[in-house]
Design an enzyme around this catalytic site. Structure first.
Site, short mmCIF file in Angstrom:
data_model
loop_
_atom_site.label_atom_id
_atom_site.label_comp_id
_atom_site.label_asym_id
_atom_site.label_seq_id
_atom_site.Cartn_x
_atom_site.Cartn_y
_atom_site.Cartn_z
N ARG A 1 0.87 -1.17 0.00
CA ARG A 1 0.00 0.00 0.00
C ARG A 1 0.91 1.23 0.00
O ARG A 1 2.04 1.18 0.48
CB ARG A 1 -0.89 0.03 1.24
CG ARG A 1 -1.83 -1.16 1.39
CD ARG A 1 -2.62 -1.05 2.69
NE ARG A 1 -3.57 -2.14 2.87
CZ ARG A 1 -3.32 -3.26 3.55
NH1 ARG A 1 -2.12 -3.42 4.12
NH2 ARG A 1 -4.23 -4.20 3.67
N LYS B 1 -2.33 -1.99 7.86
CA LYS B 1 -3.48 -1.40 8.54
C LYS B 1 -3.57 -1.90 9.97
O LYS B 1 -3.31 -3.07 10.24
CB LYS B 1 -4.77 -1.75 7.78
CG LYS B 1 -4.90 -1.04 6.43
CD LYS B 1 -6.24 -1.34 5.80
CE LYS B 1 -6.42 -0.54 4.51
NZ LYS B 1 -7.74 -0.80 3.88
N HIS C 1 -1.90 2.39 -5.87
CA HIS C 1 -2.59 1.14 -5.58
C HIS C 1 -2.67 0.23 -6.80
O HIS C 1 -2.82 -0.98 -6.67
CB HIS C 1 -4.00 1.45 -5.05
CG HIS C 1 -4.44 0.52 -3.97
ND1 HIS C 1 -3.83 0.45 -2.74
CD2 HIS C 1 -5.43 -0.41 -3.94
CE1 HIS C 1 -4.43 -0.46 -2.00
NE2 HIS C 1 -5.40 -1.01 -2.71
N ARG D 1 -0.12 -2.37 -6.66
CA ARG D 1 -0.48 -3.44 -5.72
C ARG D 1 -1.45 -4.43 -6.37
O ARG D 1 -1.29 -5.64 -6.26
CB ARG D 1 -1.10 -2.80 -4.47
CG ARG D 1 -1.57 -3.77 -3.39
CD ARG D 1 -1.93 -2.94 -2.16
NE ARG D 1 -2.78 -3.64 -1.22
CZ ARG D 1 -2.33 -4.43 -0.25
NH1 ARG D 1 -1.03 -4.66 -0.13
NH2 ARG D 1 -3.18 -5.01 0.60
N HIS E 1 -4.12 -8.99 3.76
CA HIS E 1 -5.57 -8.92 3.89
C HIS E 1 -6.02 -9.75 5.09
O HIS E 1 -5.61 -10.91 5.22
CB HIS E 1 -6.27 -9.46 2.63
CG HIS E 1 -6.19 -8.54 1.47
ND1 HIS E 1 -6.33 -8.97 0.17
CD2 HIS E 1 -5.98 -7.20 1.40
CE1 HIS E 1 -6.23 -7.95 -0.65
NE2 HIS E 1 -6.02 -6.86 0.07
N TYR F 1 -9.40 -10.41 -6.86
CA TYR F 1 -8.46 -10.64 -7.94
C TYR F 1 -8.85 -11.85 -8.80
O TYR F 1 -8.45 -11.94 -9.95
CB TYR F 1 -7.04 -10.83 -7.38
CG TYR F 1 -6.60 -9.59 -6.62
CD1 TYR F 1 -6.27 -8.43 -7.31
CD2 TYR F 1 -6.56 -9.58 -5.24
CE1 TYR F 1 -5.91 -7.29 -6.62
CE2 TYR F 1 -6.20 -8.44 -4.54
CZ TYR F 1 -5.87 -7.30 -5.24
OH TYR F 1 -5.53 -6.16 -4.56
#
Length: 298
Positions: A148, A172, A244, A247, A270, A279
């Site tokens: 990110r 995150k 992004h 990514r 994730h 994806y």
């Protein structure tokens, strides 16, 4: 209860209890501030505890005039989260957005770059400048590690484990993960670290930050957006891209080359594999080839 007090407590809840990043917290807070501004413009003195559904419906209706469906849905979701928090804290018994429906929106698939696109973007960097060496190292890191943009800007020298072939990434909610880094990217970062970074006047507090601006401070997200958009214009890419996008391309290319979804989930950081599954939707051709190759009824 005053709006500002409720908003301050809500911000702390999002940060501490839910472990959201500063950017995510700011987004949620902004949704509520839009409602507060609406009330101020209407000269309505009403608290978050007593505001009724019909008033929020009026706010959403007026906001919809300048928002697309996706932005409307985001606004409704943000407000619903705020009032869920008030219920959680026993400030009010109900959520005034409970019966307000979000507009129907299709799932937006992320843009991707081909390997040739990425090569062209990186080849367009002017390596005769110090910033060029830095930019090449940054874009190589974004793509080869699937970071990110916030993870890139916060990358520390102490996070680099080149001998082991990994970098330690803080994602995150301050969650950390080790991501493999390929030799070519190590080479470009090393060139920047040895030939460019030592000549910067590094400011206090940024001594451990890998990528710095010309003033010796941590790069901003906006600056990296600008660098990438300028390169896209320079090569006449014809795609709307952002940090992004690198990514998304990282994950898509892994999937196309038969990486399993669980591994991609771990590399991207994730929390839920559901997020990673987007994806799969990007690469239906790959899935068709998998069935044709491995299914017994081929």
């Amino acid at each position: 209860m005053k709006w500002e007090n409720a908003l301050k407590d809500y911000s702390l809840f999002l940060k501490i209890e839910r472990g959201l990043s500063t950017n995510s917290v700011n987004s949620y807070v902004l949704d509520v501030r839009k409602l507060i501004l609406f009330l101020e413009l209407k000269a309505l003195n009403i608290s978050p505890i007593s505001i009724p559904t019909d008033l929020i419906q009026q706010f959403i209706y007026e906001s919809a005039k300048s928002l697309n469906a996706r932005s409307q849905a985001r606004l409704i979701s943000g407000l619903r989260s705020f009032f869920d928090y008030l219920i959680f804290e026993d400030y009010r018994p109900d959520n005034p957005l409970e019966l307000i429906e979000s507009p129907k929106i299709g799932r937006k698939l992320p843009d991707t770059l081909t390997e040739d696109d990425i090569d062209c973007l990186i080849e367009a960097i002017d390596l005769s400048t110090n910033e060029g060496e830095r930019n090449r190292a940054m874009l190589e890191t974004l793509y080869s590690c699937g970071l990110r943009v916030s993870e890139l800007t916060h990358l520390k020298i102490s996070d680099l484990y080149f001998d082991e072939g990994f970098i330690n990434v803080t994602g995150k909610g301050d969650k950390q993960r080790f991501v493999p880094i390929v030799p070519s990217t190590i080479k470009y970062i090393t060139i920047y670290m040895e030939q460019v970074r030592p000549h910067l006047n590094i400011q206090p507090g940024h001594e451990d930050t890998v990528f710095l601006n010309r003033r010796g401070k941590q790069l901003t997200r906006a600056m990296i957006f600008t660098i990438i958009k300028q390169l896209a214009v320079k090569i006449d890419l014809g795609k709307k891209i952002s940090p992004h996008t690198f990514r998304h391309s990282f994950a898509t290319h892994l999937l196309q080359n038969n990486a399993d979804l669980r591994s991609i989930q771990l590399l991207l950081g994730h929390e839920s594999i559901t997020t990673t599954e987007i994806y799969v939707h990007l690469d239906k051709k790959h899935l068709t080839e998998v069935v044709e190759k491995y299914h017994p009824r081929k």
